[in-house]
Motif scaffolding. Structure first.
Motif, PDB file in Angstrom:
ATOM      1  N   VAL A  69       0.866  -1.177   0.000  1.00 39.93           N
ATOM      2  CA  VAL A  69       0.000   0.000   0.000  1.00 39.93           C
ATOM      3  C   VAL A  69       0.904   1.228   0.000  1.00 39.93           C
ATOM      4  N   SER A  70       0.635   2.145  -0.928  1.00 41.62           N
ATOM      5  CA  SER A  70       1.461   3.346  -1.035  1.00 41.62           C
ATOM      6  C   SER A  70       0.587   4.593  -1.062  1.00 41.62           C
ATOM      7  N   CYS A  71       1.191   5.696  -0.658  1.00 41.13           N
ATOM      8  CA  CYS A  71       0.524   6.993  -0.630  1.00 41.13           C
ATOM      9  C   CYS A  71       1.486   8.011  -1.245  1.00 41.13           C
ATOM     10  N   ALA A  72       0.946   8.912  -2.082  1.00 38.17           N
ATOM     11  CA  ALA A  72       1.819   9.861  -2.777  1.00 38.17           C
ATOM     12  C   ALA A  72       1.250  11.274  -2.756  1.00 38.17           C
ATOM     13  N   TYR A  73       2.108  12.220  -3.128  1.00 40.96           N
ATOM     14  CA  TYR A  73       1.705  13.621  -3.224  1.00 40.96           C
ATOM     15  C   TYR A  73       0.713  13.871  -4.357  1.00 40.96           C
ATOM     16  N   ASP A  74       0.416  12.881  -5.172  1.00 41.14           N
ATOM     17  CA  ASP A  74      -0.586  13.041  -6.229  1.00 41.14           C
ATOM     18  C   ASP A  74      -2.005  12.820  -5.694  1.00 41.14           C
ATOM     19  N   ASN A  75      -2.134  12.765  -4.364  1.00 39.26           N
ATOM     20  CA  ASN A  75      -3.424  12.577  -3.688  1.00 39.26           C
ATOM     21  C   ASN A  75      -4.047  11.217  -3.962  1.00 39.26           C
ATOM     22  N   THR A  76      -3.204  10.197  -4.086  1.00 39.45           N
ATOM     23  CA  THR A  76      -3.715   8.843  -4.274  1.00 39.45           C
ATOM     24  C   THR A  76      -3.083   7.875  -3.282  1.00 39.45           C
ATOM     25  N   ILE A  77      -3.855   6.854  -2.976  1.00 38.44           N
ATOM     26  CA  ILE A  77      -3.388   5.690  -2.240  1.00 38.44           C
ATOM     27  C   ILE A  77      -3.599   4.513  -3.171  1.00 38.44           C
ATOM     28  N   LYS A  78      -2.550   3.719  -3.375  1.00 42.83           N
ATOM     29  CA  LYS A  78      -2.644   2.573  -4.271  1.00 42.83           C
ATOM     30  C   LYS A  78      -2.384   1.280  -3.504  1.00 42.83           C
ATOM     31  N   VAL A  79      -3.142   0.261  -3.843  1.00 43.79           N
ATOM     32  CA  VAL A  79      -2.894  -1.088  -3.344  1.00 43.79           C
ATOM     33  C   VAL A  79      -2.330  -1.881  -4.512  1.00 43.79           C
ATOM     34  N   TRP A  80      -1.103  -2.366  -4.342  1.00 46.39           N
ATOM     35  CA  TRP A  80      -0.367  -3.055  -5.399  1.00 46.39           C
ATOM     36  C   TRP A  80      -0.372  -4.564  -5.173  1.00 46.39           C
ATOM     37  N   ASN A  81      -0.589  -5.317  -6.236  1.00 44.65           N
ATOM     38  CA  ASN A  81      -0.413  -6.764  -6.196  1.00 44.65           C
ATOM     39  C   ASN A  81       1.052  -7.015  -6.568  1.00 44.65           C
ATOM     40  N   LEU A  82       1.813  -7.588  -5.660  1.00 43.22           N
ATOM     41  CA  LEU A  82       3.249  -7.758  -5.902  1.00 43.22           C
ATOM     42  C   LEU A  82       3.563  -8.927  -6.837  1.00 43.22           C
ATOM     43  N   LYS A  83       2.573  -9.776  -7.113  1.00 40.79           N
ATOM     44  CA  LYS A  83       2.776 -10.848  -8.100  1.00 40.79           C
ATOM     45  C   LYS A  83       2.615 -10.310  -9.522  1.00 40.79           C
ATOM     46  N   THR A  84       1.558  -9.514  -9.751  1.00 47.47           N
ATOM     47  CA  THR A  84       1.318  -8.959 -11.089  1.00 47.47           C
ATOM     48  C   THR A  84       2.086  -7.659 -11.319  1.00 47.47           C
ATOM     49  N   LYS A  85       2.552  -7.043 -10.208  1.00 46.61           N
ATOM     50  CA  LYS A  85       3.296  -5.776 -10.255  1.00 46.61           C
ATOM     51  C   LYS A  85       2.433  -4.616 -10.761  1.00 46.61           C
ATOM     52  N   LYS A  86       1.124  -4.723 -10.518  1.00 44.36           N
ATOM     53  CA  LYS A  86       0.188  -3.690 -10.955  1.00 44.36           C
ATOM     54  C   LYS A  86      -0.713  -3.285  -9.789  1.00 44.36           C
ATOM     55  N   PRO A  87      -1.240  -2.040  -9.850  1.00 49.00           N
ATOM     56  CA  PRO A  87      -2.178  -1.638  -8.800  1.00 49.00           C
ATOM     57  C   PRO A  87      -3.496  -2.385  -8.925  1.00 49.00           C
ATOM     58  N   GLU A  88      -4.018  -2.861  -7.796  1.00 51.06           N
ATOM     59  CA  GLU A  88      -5.332  -3.504  -7.786  1.00 51.06           C
ATOM     60  C   GLU A  88      -6.429  -2.458  -7.775  1.00 51.06           C
ATOM     61  N   PHE A  89      -6.190  -1.378  -7.039  1.00 54.69           N
ATOM     62  CA  PHE A  89      -7.110  -0.246  -7.061  1.00 54.69           C
ATOM     63  C   PHE A  89      -6.430   0.999  -6.521  1.00 54.69           C
ATOM     64  N   THR A  90      -7.046   2.131  -6.820  1.00 53.10           N
ATOM     65  CA  THR A  90      -6.517   3.426  -6.413  1.00 53.10           C
ATOM     66  C   THR A  90      -7.607   4.220  -5.720  1.00 53.10           C
ATOM     67  N   LEU A  91      -7.287   4.798  -4.587  1.00 53.41           N
ATOM     68  CA  LEU A  91      -8.188   5.704  -3.870  1.00 53.41           C
ATOM     69  C   LEU A  91      -7.645   7.114  -4.035  1.00 53.41           C
ATOM     70  N   THR A  92      -8.544   8.061  -4.284  1.00 50.05           N
ATOM     71  CA  THR A  92      -8.150   9.454  -4.407  1.00 50.05           C
ATOM     72  C   THR A  92      -8.649  10.205  -3.177  1.00 50.05           C
ATOM     73  N   TYR A  93      -7.811  11.080  -2.642  1.00 53.78           N
ATOM     74  CA  TYR A  93      -8.185  11.862  -1.469  1.00 53.78           C
ATOM     75  C   TYR A  93      -7.869  13.326  -1.703  1.00 53.78           C
ATOM     76  N   GLN A  94      -8.462  14.183  -0.866  1.00 50.92           N
ATOM     77  CA  GLN A  94      -8.222  15.629  -0.978  1.00 50.92           C
ATOM     78  C   GLN A  94      -7.610  16.162   0.278  1.00 50.92           C
TER      79      GLN A  94
END
Length: 94
Positions: A69-94
């Protein structure tokens, strides 16, 4: 304290790190907008997760160790699948 090996690979500062539940891997989050997955046994970067649009502020493994799970200055939180190496979903916050 002894340095095991350098985390060479990010093009900008590392802002956060997380150790896997089994102690064999490390995730590093960087101002270069990426997350790197490191093998402590091999002492190498296994792969890079890309998808944030700004500095990645934090990253952590889930307790199972198969996702991150990662959080960035782009106002998103991403949950990454480490097997596929892709985000499973993205949450946007303000």
């Amino acid at each position: 304290k002894k340095e095991l090996f350098p985390l060479s690979g990010h093009s900008d500062r590392v802002l956060a790190v997380s150790v896997s539940p089994d102690g064999q891997y490390v995730l590093s989050a960087s101002k270069d907008e990426t997350i790197k997955y490191w093998s402590l046994l091999k002492r190498t970067c296994e792969f890079t997760l890309e998808g944030h649009g700004n500095s990645v502020l934090s990253v952590t493994f889930t307790k199972e160790g198969d996702r991150a799970v990662s959080c960035a200055y782009d106002n998103t939180i991403k949950v990454w699948n480490l097997k596929t190496k892709k985000p499973e979903f993205t949450l946007t916050y303000q």
